[in-house]
Design a protein around this motif. Structure first.
Motif, mmCIF file in Angstrom:
data_model
loop_
_atom_site.group_PDB
_atom_site.id
_atom_site.type_symbol
_atom_site.label_atom_id
_atom_site.label_comp_id
_atom_site.label_asym_id
_atom_site.label_seq_id
_atom_site.Cartn_x
_atom_site.Cartn_y
_atom_site.Cartn_z
ATOM 1 N N TYR A 1 14.744 18.780 3.327
ATOM 2 C CA TYR A 1 14.541 19.871 4.289
ATOM 3 C C TYR A 1 13.831 21.095 3.692
ATOM 4 O O TYR A 1 12.915 21.638 4.295
ATOM 5 C CB TYR A 1 15.897 20.289 4.883
ATOM 6 N N GLY A 2 14.265 21.506 2.523
ATOM 7 C CA GLY A 2 13.692 22.738 1.949
ATOM 8 C C GLY A 2 12.493 22.480 1.043
ATOM 9 O O GLY A 2 11.938 23.410 0.462
ATOM 10 N N THR B 1 15.246 21.793 -4.747
ATOM 11 C CA THR B 1 14.122 22.597 -5.244
ATOM 12 C C THR B 1 14.296 23.013 -6.704
ATOM 13 O O THR B 1 13.592 23.900 -7.177
ATOM 14 C CB THR B 1 13.963 23.872 -4.387
#
Ligand SMILES: Nc1ncnc2c1ncn2[C@@H]1O[C@H](COP(=O)(O)OP(=O)(O)OP(=O)(O)O)[C@@H](O)[C@H]1O
Ligand SMILES: [Mg+2]
Length: 367
Positions: free
Chosen positions: A109-110, A158
């Motif tokens: 998602y990120g 991330t």
């Protein structure tokens, strides 16, 4: 109140929190919180419900703003930075995965960049959390423990320099919780990611943290390694909150001797007693010794058994000791120690209080 020095910082410091204050209306949720977190350190914020743990974590995350104080992350002042501008991953107590997205999409998602790079990273992360085969499943098809591992993978996607965890294990059953404790700790060590975990579970903090920050009513009561916190609690609150304690209300006859009921006891405490004053002494249940046979001597008395229960690998006993002003003591002993005890008439057992295990705090100021 504990204040950490904010001078002498070096590049090993990931996070420097100083003088954080937070009000909700007239209520002060955080009073002047200061704390430095070193790179790769695992710090637990430990304290009872409502003490301000989540508020502090949310301020670090930029999800809440402080009224006063400063937060610096590796030399960069992030006090006024938005959540999106900060460098961290976060996991909450409730799974908070997107229910309509697959595990792979949740984790990705990120992530920014090309689809194939994202796919590669998702595979890497699923391997990291030990669930390589669940990429196409939906959150509802996973157990609670699996969902929290996915949430962890998403938080780490991330490669943030800071991992924030808010009671990530508290919604899970005891067995899964214990297993995941070990997994999260191993993962954290492998990646070396600086981690701040909120918990109200002292056992979780003692087993996982490099350092524990004990909080109460919006202040830090003590910062220390698990061993320091357990063996040298800085206040009555810490002594009671982390582990169990017996409290003895005794009268000091000199700097290392007290009167308790009909007897006198020696204390090898770092804190000298004030002769003529009353003191609260404490001793851990596992530090009290029960003897198989009576012998006369100092620090000894007969205790009357009130209650005996098995708590997993040890036994917990409650005894009352007439000689020591009728005090009730909680004692924890092993199976082997219990087998050696002989309960005389009326269930009497010799009790020994080692002088070096009896400790005291300076008398507390009247509130
Ligand atoms: N948005 C808010 N508005 C008003 N009061 C709040 C708000 N958020 C938190 N509080 C209050 O601030 C105090 C600290 O809350 P916080 O959620 O930080 O506690 P906590 O230590 O995380 O507790 P728990 O273990 O129950 O999660 C509590 O008394 C809470 O009621
Ligand atoms: Mg909370």
């Amino acid at each position: 109140m504990i204040r950490e020095s904010t001078t002498n910082l070096n590049i090993a410091t990931e996070l420097q929190i100083s003088g954080i204050q937070k009000q909700f209306g007239a209520f002060t949720a955080l009073h002047d919180i200061s704390l430095n977190v070193q790179k790769s350190e695992f710090v637990c914020l430990l304290g009872p419900s409502g003490c301000g743990k989540t508020t502090l974590l949310r301020i670090i995350a930029g999800l809440e703003t402080a009224d006063r104080g400063q937060i610096v992350q590796t030399g960069r002042d992030i006090t006024h930075a938005s959540a999106a501008e900060r460098d961290y991953g976060i996991v909450f107590q409730s799974y908070a995965l997107f229910p309509n997205l697959t595990v792979a999409k949740n984790i990705a998602y990120g992530l920014k960049g090309r689809a194939q790079d994202k796919d590669r990273r998702v595979i890497e992360l699923l391997e990291l959390i030990g669930l390589p085969a669940i990429a196409e499943k939906y959150p509802a098809q996973l157990s609670g423990g699996q969902q929290q591992r996915v949430a962890l993978a998403r938080a780490l996607a991330t490669s943030p320099n800071l991992l924030l965890l808010d009671e990530p294990l508290s919604a899970l059953d005891a067995q899964v919780r214990e297993h995941l404790r070990g997994e999260i700790k191993a993962l954290q060590q492998k990646l070396g990611v600086t981690t701040i975990m909120v918990t109200h579970d002292q056992e979780e903090a003692l087993t996982m943290a490099d350092r524990i920050v004990v909080m109460n009513h919006g202040v830090i009561e003590q910062i220390g390694t698990p061993a320091e916190i357990y063996q040298h609690p800085a206040s009555r609150f810490v002594a009671d909150f982390v582990g169990h304690c017996n409290w003895l209300h005794a009268h000091a006859v000199d700097s290392h001797r007290v009167r308790l009921g009909e007897a006198e006891l020696n204390i090898n405490s770092e804190t000298a007693l004030t002769a003529g004053q009353n003191h609260e002494l404490f001793i851990r249940p596992e530090d009290i010794e029960l003897l198989p046979q009576w012998r006369a001597g100092e620090q000894l008395a007969l205790g009357k058994l009130l209650h005996l229960e098995l708590i997993g690998s040890v036994y917990r006993l409650r005894l009352s000791v007439a000689l020591w002003a009728g005090i009730e003591l909680e004692v924890v002993i092993s199976h082997r120690e219990l087998a050696q005890l002989r309960f005389a008439d009326g269930q009497l057992i010799p009790v020994y209080l080692p002088a070096e295990k009896l400790r005291c705090f300076a008398p507390e100021r009247a509130a």
